[in-house]
Structure formats: C-alpha cells, structure tokens
Design a protein around this motif. Structure first.
Motif, PDB file in Angstrom:
ATOM      1  N   GLY A  76       0.895  -1.294   0.004  1.00  0.00           N
ATOM      2  CA  GLY A  76       0.249  -0.030   0.151  1.00  0.00           C
ATOM      3  C   GLY A  76       0.786   1.335   0.042  1.00  0.00           C
ATOM      4  N   ALA A  77       2.062   1.061  -0.003  1.00  0.00           N
ATOM      5  CA  ALA A  77       2.980   2.372   0.058  1.00  0.00           C
ATOM      6  C   ALA A  77       4.245   1.903  -0.468  1.00  0.00           C
ATOM      7  CB  ALA A  77       3.036   2.998   1.489  1.00  0.00           C
ATOM      8  N   ASP A  78       5.127   2.853  -1.026  1.00  0.00           N
ATOM      9  CA  ASP A  78       6.454   2.644  -1.552  1.00  0.00           C
ATOM     10  C   ASP A  78       7.250   2.814  -0.439  1.00  0.00           C
ATOM     11  OD1 ASP A  78       5.956   2.270  -4.541  1.00  0.00           O
ATOM     12  OD2 ASP A  78       5.094   4.162  -4.243  1.00  0.00           O
ATOM     13  N   VAL A  79       6.872   3.811   0.416  1.00  0.00           N
ATOM     14  CA  VAL A  79       8.109   4.194   1.454  1.00  0.00           C
ATOM     15  C   VAL A  79       7.119   4.677   2.740  1.00  0.00           C
ATOM     16  CG1 VAL A  79       8.018   6.576   0.578  1.00  0.00           C
ATOM     17  CG2 VAL A  79       9.954   6.066   2.011  1.00  0.00           C
ATOM     18  N   MET A  80       7.739   4.499   3.918  1.00  0.00           N
ATOM     19  CA  MET A  80       6.929   4.756   5.089  1.00  0.00           C
ATOM     20  C   MET A  80       7.634   5.730   6.065  1.00  0.00           C
ATOM     21  SD  MET A  80       6.722   1.493   7.205  1.00  0.00           S
ATOM     22  CE  MET A  80       8.162   0.970   8.248  1.00  0.00           C
ATOM     23  N   VAL A  81       7.020   6.279   6.972  1.00  0.00           N
ATOM     24  CA  VAL A  81       7.737   7.155   8.049  1.00  0.00           C
ATOM     25  C   VAL A  81       7.431   6.218   9.398  1.00  0.00           C
ATOM     26  CG1 VAL A  81       7.739   9.091   9.503  1.00  0.00           C
ATOM     27  CG2 VAL A  81       7.422   9.481   7.144  1.00  0.00           C
ATOM     28  N   ASP A  82       8.412   5.816   9.948  1.00  0.00           N
ATOM     29  CA  ASP A  82       8.221   5.022  11.409  1.00  0.00           C
ATOM     30  C   ASP A  82       9.589   5.089  11.994  1.00  0.00           C
ATOM     31  OD1 ASP A  82       7.072   3.541  13.164  1.00  0.00           O
ATOM     32  OD2 ASP A  82       6.637   1.613  11.689  1.00  0.00           O
ATOM     33  N   TRP A  83       9.439   5.010  13.472  1.00  0.00           N
ATOM     34  CA  TRP A  83      10.488   4.948  14.537  1.00  0.00           C
ATOM     35  C   TRP A  83      11.293   3.688  14.182  1.00  0.00           C
ATOM     36  CZ3 TRP A  83       7.803   6.782  19.719  1.00  0.00           C
ATOM     37  CH2 TRP A  83       7.377   7.854  19.724  1.00  0.00           C
ATOM     38  N   MET A  84      12.531   3.944  14.312  1.00  0.00           N
ATOM     39  CA  MET A  84      13.271   2.582  14.064  1.00  0.00           C
ATOM     40  C   MET A  84      13.261   1.360  15.064  1.00  0.00           C
ATOM     41  SD  MET A  84      17.511   2.751  13.838  1.00  0.00           S
ATOM     42  CE  MET A  84      17.621   3.390  12.144  1.00  0.00           C
ATOM     43  N   PRO A  85      12.950   1.467  16.481  1.00  0.00           N
ATOM     44  CA  PRO A  85      12.574   0.389  17.163  1.00  0.00           C
ATOM     45  C   PRO A  85      11.707  -0.402  16.372  1.00  0.00           C
ATOM     46  CG  PRO A  85      12.706   2.309  18.556  1.00  0.00           C
ATOM     47  CD  PRO A  85      12.904   2.832  17.316  1.00  0.00           C
ATOM     48  N   ALA A  86      10.352   0.182  16.000  1.00  0.00           N
ATOM     49  CA  ALA A  86       9.435  -0.761  15.468  1.00  0.00           C
ATOM     50  C   ALA A  86       9.961  -1.200  13.910  1.00  0.00           C
ATOM     51  CB  ALA A  86       8.262   0.195  15.022  1.00  0.00           C
TER      52      ALA A  86
END
Length: 329
Positions: A76-86
């Motif tokens: 559903g996405a090419d790139v995502m924003v997330d926190w590194m731990p997750a």
C-alpha cells in the motif's frame, strides 16, 4: 501552412502529454495523522519540490488503527515514516525494512509525571502506574525500564504499565502517575488542560540515555534491487529534505501548509505552529543521512532489554547511505 501548424500543435500536445506522464508515482505512508510532525513532506508537495523531481507523490495519513509496517508489507506504500525500534523489530520478525534516510536527528519522546503523584526522580516510579503507548512505541520505554532494572509487571519494586491511548486522559484523571508524551504534541495537551510546568516532572528519553531514532524513511529491501525504484527514492529524499529545511526556516508558514492539507479539520493553527517550532528542534542537525552512531545507540538500547529485549541480535543491512549519498552529494 494550416497543415504544418496543425502538425506542430499535435506534436506539442503529444510532447506535453508525454511529459505529464513522465512523473513517477510515489506513495508515502505516514506514522500518524496529518500534523506538523510531517511538515517537510507537505511542504515539498505544496512548494512543488516533488514536481521538480518529476514525482507525483501521494501522502497517506496514519492513525490509531493504521500500522505503517502492515501498509508497506501489503504493497500500500512505496516508503513509510516510522520509528526505528518498530522497524528493527519488524525486520527481525521477517519484514525486511531498510532505513534510507533519517530526517529526525533527536528524539521528542518523554514521560510526563505529576509531582502530586509523588514522582520527581526515576526511583519514584516504583509502585506507580505509568501510561505507555503500544503499536511499536513501547520499545524505547521497555528498554529504559530494563536499564533501570525496574520490572514492568507491577509490584512494589516495579511499575504497572497502563496501555495508553493517544491522549493524556490517564494523567488528568489520576489513573496514572505518568504518561507518554512528545515534546511537540501531548505535553502541550497537558498544559492546555490546566496543569503548569511547575506541577510536572518531565523525563526526556534523550536526557535519560534511552533515546532511540524516531521518524525515519523506510522501504522494503527487495525494492532497492530495482534501479528505477532507487532512482525514484533518490529524487524523493532530495525533495523531502528540501521540504524539511524550508519548514525549519519558515515554521509558521509550514504549519499553515499542514493545516491546508488536514482534511479532517481537527488541527488548529495555534497547536500546529507550536508543534512545528518543536519539530524544527528535532530535525535540526540532520541533512537526511543516518548517523551511524545514532543507529548504534538505538540498536544497543533495543538489545539491552534483559530477559525480553526488543531485538535479540544485531541487525544486518537495516540501513543504507546509498540513497542519501546520491540525493545529497
């Protein structure tokens, strides 16, 4: 002559159509709802920075029921924003995420406590109930508690973990002595609710030596084997960082751009301007390239979880400078 003009016009229209088709589609999945936390991307969209890179970018807001890792895993996405731990936890479980850029240099995560609940030092956590976000946001907290040698299953020498919603109600209603907050968001909800800074004790993860990297850009490892995809990400990162630096230098205008993109109408000008001012402190010092020292600190923090670490082994291939090297140099 008429035939020549018609042919020329047709050729021009064909050229314009081909140029219009040349823009490459990129879908970005945000970690949370539309707010100044993601201002750089909305600025890049609004100011035409993506368009200058021949990109047609779709920004998908997140929310309490949206896990970016699931979205990108499902295509559903090419790139995502997330926190590194997750992201690292997901990688260890089999989802091969790779950090391609790190716009956020510092952590904005805090534990905000009421002094009238008897909390002024970390020793005062014992026997208390602490509000903690889950869905991947709990990892820095668990790592911190492990460092303090403080059990998280209750008891007089440990803490009771309250699964906190994305609000500060447990603190306001006396259900928890402390709650999770971000410097740019929930802390100000506490203040706006009537508590003063003097009535609060704040523990910044950055100050506690337990900070882990937050909003980074992640893609699936297999996609980086495709030269066309890599080229798109180079252009995407370059335009996004241009947006972030513009937002740092023009925080009030950036906040208004975010508001223009908030389809829910839930955000306010005051809150977004205040948030953008705090966000600019977290992106300052980053040109988008991941600092290996920050990465290593995050990994070591996640490995030091005692009997229940967030990750159990040193990740391999979890980040690359290939995209930022091409985008920024």
């Amino acid at each position: 002559m008429k035939t020549l003009m018609t042919t020329a016009m047709a050729g021009a229209m064909t050229l314009a159509a081909s140029l219009a088709q040349a823009a490459d589609d990129v879908t970005l999945q945000l970690k949370w709802v539309t707010q100044a936390q993601f201002a750089g991307y909305y600025v890049a969209l609004d100011k035409g920075f993506y368009e200058e890179e021949d990109l047609d970018v779709t920004i998908k807001p997140g929310g309490p029921d949206i896990a970016p890792t699931q979205v990108i895993a499902g295509g559903g996405a090419d790139v995502m924003v997330d926190w590194m731990p997750a992201a690292l936890a997901a990688r260890e479980k089999g989802l091969p995420l790779v950090n391609i850029a790190q716009p956020f240099k510092s952590s904005g995560m805090m534990l905000t406590c009421r002094k009238d609940a008897g909390v002024e030092t970390t020793e005062d956590f014992k026997g208390k109930t602490l509000g903690v976000w889950f869905f991947g946001n709990e990892f820095p907290f668990l790592s911190w508690m492990s460092k303090l040698d403080m059990p998280t299953d209750g008891g007089p020498d440990g803490v009771t973990v309250l699964k906190q919603g994305f609000n500060v109600d447990p603190l306001l209603q006396g259900q928890a002595a402390c709650v999770s907050t971000m410097t740019y968001n929930e802390y100000w909800q506490v203040i706006d609710a009537g508590l003063t800074p003097e009535e609060l004790t704040v523990f910044k993860y950055e100050d506690q030596g337990s900070a882990t990297l937050e909003d980074g850009l992640y893609v699936l490892e297999e996609n980086l084997e495709d030269p066309e995809f890599k080229d798109k990400m180079v252009r995407f990162v370059r335009a996004s960082m241009k947006g972030w630096k513009w937002a740092e230098e023009n925080p009030d205008e950036a906040a208004m751009i975010v508001l223009d993109n908030d389809e829910t109408g839930a955000q306010t000008e005051k809150h977004q301007k205040r948030m953008m001012g705090e966000i600019a402190k977290l992106t300052a010092g980053s040109n988008g390239a991941l600092d290996p020292a920050d990465y290593e600190r995050t990994v070591q923090s996640l490995l030091s979880g005692g009997s229940d670490p967030v990750i159990t082994m040193e990740p391999e291939g979890a980040w690359t400078h290939e995209i930022t090297d091409a985008a920024l140099n």
